[in-house]
Design a protein around this motif. Structure first.
Motif, PDB file in Angstrom:
ATOM      1  N   GLN A  34      56.211  83.417  58.747  1.00  0.00           N
ATOM      2  CA  GLN A  34      56.572  82.135  59.341  1.00  0.00           C
ATOM      3  C   GLN A  34      58.023  82.147  59.828  1.00  0.00           C
ATOM      4  O   GLN A  34      58.319  81.680  60.942  1.00  0.00           O
ATOM      5  CB  GLN A  34      56.376  81.017  58.314  1.00  0.00           C
ATOM      6  CG  GLN A  34      56.759  79.626  58.804  1.00  0.00           C
ATOM      7  CD  GLN A  34      55.874  79.119  59.928  1.00  0.00           C
ATOM      8  OE1 GLN A  34      54.686  79.393  59.959  1.00  0.00           O
ATOM      9  NE2 GLN A  34      56.460  78.374  60.853  1.00  0.00           N
ATOM     10  N   ALA A  37      58.285  84.246  62.982  1.00  0.00           N
ATOM     11  CA  ALA A  37      57.723  83.530  64.131  1.00  0.00           C
ATOM     12  C   ALA A  37      58.699  82.471  64.636  1.00  0.00           C
ATOM     13  O   ALA A  37      58.863  82.277  65.849  1.00  0.00           O
ATOM     14  CB  ALA A  37      56.387  82.897  63.747  1.00  0.00           C
ATOM     15  N   GLU A  42      58.509  82.560  70.385  1.00  0.00           N
ATOM     16  CA  GLU A  42      57.535  82.745  71.471  1.00  0.00           C
ATOM     17  C   GLU A  42      56.173  83.050  70.841  1.00  0.00           C
ATOM     18  O   GLU A  42      55.983  84.101  70.235  1.00  0.00           O
ATOM     19  CB  GLU A  42      57.939  83.893  72.387  1.00  0.00           C
ATOM     20  CG  GLU A  42      59.177  83.620  73.223  1.00  0.00           C
ATOM     21  CD  GLU A  42      58.917  82.600  74.318  1.00  0.00           C
ATOM     22  OE1 GLU A  42      57.738  82.349  74.629  1.00  0.00           O
ATOM     23  OE2 GLU A  42      59.898  82.045  74.849  1.00  0.00           O
ATOM     24  N   GLU A  43      55.221  82.120  71.005  1.00  0.00           N
ATOM     25  CA  GLU A  43      53.909  82.293  70.384  1.00  0.00           C
ATOM     26  C   GLU A  43      53.149  83.476  70.972  1.00  0.00           C
ATOM     27  O   GLU A  43      52.306  84.067  70.294  1.00  0.00           O
ATOM     28  CB  GLU A  43      53.080  81.014  70.543  1.00  0.00           C
ATOM     29  CG  GLU A  43      53.591  79.852  69.709  1.00  0.00           C
ATOM     30  CD  GLU A  43      52.635  78.686  69.725  1.00  0.00           C
ATOM     31  OE1 GLU A  43      51.548  78.822  70.341  1.00  0.00           O
ATOM     32  OE2 GLU A  43      52.974  77.637  69.154  1.00  0.00           O
ATOM     33  N   ILE A  44      53.440  83.825  72.219  1.00  0.00           N
ATOM     34  CA  ILE A  44      52.757  84.966  72.832  1.00  0.00           C
ATOM     35  C   ILE A  44      53.121  86.257  72.105  1.00  0.00           C
ATOM     36  O   ILE A  44      52.287  87.142  71.910  1.00  0.00           O
ATOM     37  CB  ILE A  44      53.100  85.066  74.335  1.00  0.00           C
ATOM     38  CG1 ILE A  44      52.538  83.858  75.077  1.00  0.00           C
ATOM     39  CG2 ILE A  44      52.551  86.359  74.931  1.00  0.00           C
ATOM     40  CD1 ILE A  44      52.858  83.846  76.556  1.00  0.00           C
ATOM     41  N   VAL A  47      52.736  84.631  66.832  1.00  0.00           N
ATOM     42  CA  VAL A  47      52.281  83.288  66.495  1.00  0.00           C
ATOM     43  C   VAL A  47      52.509  83.041  65.014  1.00  0.00           C
ATOM     44  O   VAL A  47      52.480  83.966  64.197  1.00  0.00           O
ATOM     45  CB  VAL A  47      50.789  83.121  66.861  1.00  0.00           C
ATOM     46  CG1 VAL A  47      49.904  83.993  65.987  1.00  0.00           C
ATOM     47  CG2 VAL A  47      50.365  81.664  66.763  1.00  0.00           C
ATOM     48  N   SER A  48      52.732  81.812  64.638  1.00  0.00           N
ATOM     49  CA  SER A  48      52.993  81.471  63.241  1.00  0.00           C
ATOM     50  C   SER A  48      51.683  81.433  62.453  1.00  0.00           C
ATOM     51  O   SER A  48      50.605  81.201  63.019  1.00  0.00           O
ATOM     52  CB  SER A  48      53.679  80.105  63.149  1.00  0.00           C
ATOM     53  OG  SER A  48      52.786  79.072  63.532  1.00  0.00           O
ATOM     54  N   LYS A  51      49.687  78.189  62.952  1.00  0.00           N
ATOM     55  CA  LYS A  51      48.865  78.126  64.170  1.00  0.00           C
ATOM     56  C   LYS A  51      47.603  78.980  64.019  1.00  0.00           C
ATOM     57  O   LYS A  51      46.537  78.611  64.545  1.00  0.00           O
ATOM     58  CB  LYS A  51      49.680  78.615  65.372  1.00  0.00           C
ATOM     59  CG  LYS A  51      50.831  77.704  65.751  1.00  0.00           C
ATOM     60  CD  LYS A  51      50.324  76.387  66.298  1.00  0.00           C
ATOM     61  CE  LYS A  51      51.469  75.474  66.731  1.00  0.00           C
ATOM     62  NZ  LYS A  51      52.239  76.032  67.846  1.00  0.00           N
ATOM     63  N   VAL A  52      47.712  80.084  63.309  1.00  0.00           N
ATOM     64  CA  VAL A  52      46.538  80.929  63.080  1.00  0.00           C
ATOM     65  C   VAL A  52      45.506  80.198  62.245  1.00  0.00           C
ATOM     66  O   VAL A  52      44.302  80.232  62.527  1.00  0.00           O
ATOM     67  CB  VAL A  52      46.945  82.250  62.397  1.00  0.00           C
ATOM     68  CG1 VAL A  52      45.706  83.056  62.017  1.00  0.00           C
ATOM     69  CG2 VAL A  52      47.840  83.066  63.304  1.00  0.00           C
ATOM     70  N   ARG A  55      43.820  77.572  64.396  1.00  0.00           N
ATOM     71  CA  ARG A  55      42.859  78.170  65.330  1.00  0.00           C
ATOM     72  C   ARG A  55      41.626  78.675  64.596  1.00  0.00           C
ATOM     73  O   ARG A  55      40.499  78.545  65.094  1.00  0.00           O
ATOM     74  CB  ARG A  55      43.529  79.324  66.088  1.00  0.00           C
ATOM     75  CG  ARG A  55      42.623  79.999  67.105  1.00  0.00           C
ATOM     76  CD  ARG A  55      42.029  79.007  68.059  1.00  0.00           C
ATOM     77  NE  ARG A  55      41.099  79.632  68.981  1.00  0.00           N
ATOM     78  CZ  ARG A  55      40.062  79.011  69.523  1.00  0.00           C
ATOM     79  NH1 ARG A  55      39.822  77.733  69.220  1.00  0.00           N
ATOM     80  NH2 ARG A  55      39.258  79.639  70.361  1.00  0.00           N
ATOM     81  N   SER A 228      47.438  84.752  71.476  1.00  0.00           N
ATOM     82  CA  SER A 228      47.855  85.406  70.238  1.00  0.00           C
ATOM     83  C   SER A 228      47.216  84.778  69.011  1.00  0.00           C
ATOM     84  O   SER A 228      46.881  85.475  68.044  1.00  0.00           O
ATOM     85  CB  SER A 228      49.378  85.357  70.107  1.00  0.00           C
ATOM     86  OG  SER A 228      49.995  86.047  71.172  1.00  0.00           O
ATOM     87  N   ALA A 229      47.036  83.469  69.020  1.00  0.00           N
ATOM     88  CA  ALA A 229      46.414  82.796  67.880  1.00  0.00           C
ATOM     89  C   ALA A 229      44.988  83.286  67.680  1.00  0.00           C
ATOM     90  O   ALA A 229      44.545  83.492  66.541  1.00  0.00           O
ATOM     91  CB  ALA A 229      46.435  81.281  68.084  1.00  0.00           C
TER      92      ALA A 229
END
Length: 263
Positions: A34, A37, A42-44, A47-48, A51-52, A55, A228-229
């Motif tokens: 975390q 990230a 940048e999530e690309i 990703v944190s 967020k995973v 998703r 990425s997620a």
């Protein structure tokens, strides 16, 4: 001070304490993830974990998600089962006949040394993409299980076999009293390892072959669209399903072995 270090290096701990330590270790690396990230921003790129999880929760509500898991699981487990079955047959033959052992040696060495990517590309020439993961999983599992089972058969004491012949024990009693104790521990250990390898190689084959409706295809599409997620969520899914089948397989084998030994 000694008690503080024992948290990190527990020598004699209860099952509950070990679980707590494992949970804390997982929480530590999730926190590191975390923070990294947040630092990247940048999530690309990264990703944190939050967020995973979000998703992954969304995927759990999609029917296509479960279809992809089923598609890949059926084929990878089929390749695993075929690899274990043929490995057992050829390990028995090799333990009985030296000519079979000599013939199998270069083949096993070749399969162990060949990169997974090369195997995937070559096999893709022979079979369709929908059965690619079956063939690749089989070719990964077979040499590991063959070597392990053959080593187990070779470790059986010849005096015990001779004693079974003297007392004219039946084939079933020989397996129960002599071969099963020698082969079973190595079989379970190698099968767990090879099952994990089957999942890794099987999904890698799907990423290259792109069979419709597979986990590998979804993973490739997520990478293509820079989702990425989705990449991380699907990776977590593959790991979780692989571990689940490893634990289930080990449990069933031990249960069958105990029941057979007690019969």
């Amino acid at each position: 001070m000694q008690r503080a270090w024992a948290v990190f290096y527990p020598v004699k701990t209860s099952t509950t304490e070990r679980r707590i330590v494992n949970v804390l270790a997982i929480a530590f690396w999730l926190l590191v993830w975390q923070l990294l990230a947040m630092a990247v921003g940048e999530e690309i790129l990264l990703v944190s974990p939050v967020k995973v999880v979000v998703r992954l929760t969304e995927l759990l509500g999609e029917r296509e998600y479960y279809k992809a898991i089923s598609f890949s699981a059926v084929r990878i487990l089929s390749g695993f089962g075929l690899g274990v079955s043929l490995a057992l047959v050829f390990a028995v033959l090799s333990s009985r006949f030296d000519n079979v052992r000599i013939l199998m040696k270069p083949l096993i060495a070749f399969l162990k040394a060949t990169p997974v990517a090369s195997i995937v590309i070559v096999v893709l020439i022979w079979v369709s993409s929908r059965t690619l993961s079956v063939a690749v999983s089989f070719m990964m599992v077979f040499p590991i299980m063959y070597s392990s089972l053959l080593s187990g058969f070779d470790s059986v004491d010849g005096k015990l076999i001779e004693m079974c012949r003297v007392f004219r024990l039946s084939f079933a009693k020989r397996i129960r009293a002599v071969y099963l104790p020698a082969v079973l521990p190595q079989f379970i250990s190698s099968s767990v390892t090879s099952l994990g390898l089957a999942w890794k190689s099987g999904v890698a084959a799907e990423v290259i072959g792109l069979p419709d409706g597979s986990l590998g295809e979804r993973l490739y599409e997520a990478k293509t669209y820079l989702a990425s997620a989705d990449v991380f969520a699907l990776t977590v899914t593959i790991i979780a399903v692989s571990v689940l089948f490893e634990r289930l397989f080990s449990f069933l084998v031990w249960k069958l072995a105990v029941r057979y030994h007690a019969a």
